[in-house]
Structure formats: C-alpha cells, structure tokens
Design a protein around this motif. Structure first.
Motif: not given
Length: 311
Positions: A246-252, A254-255
C-alpha cells in the motif's frame, strides 16, 4: 507565453555513456587524504584488491571548466592514491556531466555484499587463488568460499533488490531456504524495515509457511517460541507485507510533493525580510521548516564494505 514555454528543457544523462581511459596525471583530487589513511587497514585492503583483481569500480570525474584534458576527481580519492603508488599511467573513469555532480558522494552506494561477491568471482576467474584473496583482504579463506557461493539458490529478483545493500553473508543462508516468491517477499520486508541482520532474516524464515520452503520437512519450530506466538508472528508478517504494498503505491507521489514543497521553502529562505519576520514572530515554525529543508539536502546512509569502498 504558454505553460509549456515556461518548462525548463529536460536534463540529459548525468554521465557520459562510455567509460574513458584518462591519464592519472590529468586527474585533480578535490581533497587531501589524511596522513593516517595510507597506514590504515582499509587502505591496505583496497590496495590489495586493486593489485589482485584490478580496479573494479571506476573513478568518477568531471571535466575541469576551461582546462582541456584536465579532470576533477569526484569519487575515488583512495583508489587514485593507490594507483599513483603503483605508478599507473591511465585509469578507467566515469565522466560526470551533471551540473550537480559535485554532490555525487552524497548519493553513491558503497561496495555492498553482492558487489563484493562479484569482485571475488572476477578475481577467481582471473586465476587468483582463494587463499591469496583471503590474505589480501585479511580474512579467513572459509569466508572467501562462502562469499564465492553467496548467490547459490538466490533468485535473480532478490539479487537485484539487495545488490546495493550491506547484508551479512549468513542472512543469505536463511533466504536460500525459501522458495523464490517468498525470497522476494523477505527481501522487501528487509528493505522496508532497513534491517538486514541475521536475526531478522531468521525471524522471517521462522514465520514462513512450510509450503514456501525449499525443503518443507526441514522446518523447525523456533526455540523458545510457542505455536501461538509463531502463528501471531506469521500474521504480523503478512500484515506488514500488505502495508508495504500500500505504501509503495503512494511513496513516489508523496516524495515528489515533499521535494517540490521543500525546494519552494528553500527559495523563500533567500528573502531576508521574510526570514527576519519569521524569526521574530514564528521562530518555532521557522525551525521546523529549516529541518525539512536540511533533511532534503542530507546525504543518504552509507556504510563501508571491503574491496574498493572508501571515502
């Protein structure tokens, strides 16, 4: 003027595509090595690996402005020092073209476990005996043998995931007992937790179903852990794996937003009147903003390995 007209031209590659053979005398270091460095064990290991296996990792240089044929050394000061002592005439270099290449040392990855494994294989392919490599690196020959077979039973995807990580050799022993799909999941858990220790990989192995092991019959219950605790560990590992996806989907995204906002705040700091106002009325907020900007400019973590890792 349209929005597209305001867009800056795309940047080209940060490095020239072809490695260059550059005279050692044409490379200018940007720092002086401390007098203690040539006397250190790390220096001796780097020197030994270059003598035995050659230069594994090229130096990184940039063309000196206004000085044709002269290059500024960005990374590889210890290696260059060794090469000068060996009276080398030319050296293989990666030439940086990016204007920000002087921050290269903030972003490079030092020689990791898998890279060291490849260095040892290359030396062996050149006919260097294992005992000689062990003597050069000042380690036991049994360790060289374990590193030579490091990736036996490790799937290519895990090799790619961990190629720049500093994993203990024995961590691969636990991974080797898992089937490829579980190996990939384990590697992703290690990366997410930034934990590559033997104890952590053994914990992942303990939480692995027998069906995901290469030899299901060899699965043993963890010493000092009840069946209920083991089942809870499995559930927690599965939940963590799901959260990672789930985090991998939003990390890019968001960063990216964080970087854009941080750079905007950094530009605001060039306004002296604004900074003085914030210092006077909102000192706490100013301190938090400065920490955010400092965090964006901070180098990533690095650790030193054997072979040619230095500075």
């Amino acid at each position: 003027m349209t929005h597209m007209d305001k867009m800056p031209p795309p940047k080209g590659p940060g490095f020239e595509r072809v490695l260059q053979q550059i005279p050692v005398a044409a490379i200018l270091p940007v720092k002086q090595l401390p007098i203690t460095v040539p006397k250190s064990q790390k220096y001796a290991q780097i020197a030994a690996s270059i003598r035995e296996a050659g230069l594994i990792e090229p130096l990184v240089v940039a063309r000196a402005p206004g000085q044709d044929g002269t290059f500024i050394l960005l990374d590889g000061h210890v290696r260059l020092h060794v090469l000068k002592e060996m009276a080398a005439d030319v050296v293989t270099c990666l030439v940086a073209t990016d204007d920000e290449s002087f921050t290269y040392n903030k972003r490079i990855s030092r020689l990791a476990t898998i890279q060291e494994h490849k260095m040892i294989l290359r030396a062996i392919e050149r006919g260097v005996p294992e005992a000689r490599i062990a003597a050069a690196l000042n380690v036991d020959v049994a360790l060289i043998r374990r590193k030579r077979t490091l990736l036996n039973g490790i799937c290519p995807e895990v090799t790619e995931l961990l190629k720049a990580k500093h994993c203990p050799v024995n961590s691969f022993r636990s991974l080797r007992k898992m089937k490829p799909l579980r190996q990939i999941q384990a590697a992703e858990l290690m990366i997410a937790a930034n934990n590559y220790t033997v104890a952590y990989t053994e914990a992942i192995l303990a939480a692995t179903d027998a069906a995901d092991l290469v030899d299901p019959a060899s699965k043993k219950e963890p010493v000092g852990v009840t069946r209920e605790q083991a089942e809870r560990m499995k559930a927690e590992m599965a939940s963590l794996q799901k959260n990672i996806k789930l985090i991998e989907g939003t990390l890019g995204p968001d960063h990216l937003r964080l970087v854009v906002a941080g750079r905007y705040v950094e530009r605001l700091f060039t306004n002296d009147r604004l900074v003085r106002y914030l210092e006077k009325h909102h000192g706490e907020i100013l301190g938090e903003l400065r920490q955010i900007v400092a965090g964006l400019n901070q180098p990533g973590p690095s650790s030193e390995g054997l072979g040619e890792a230095e500075e």
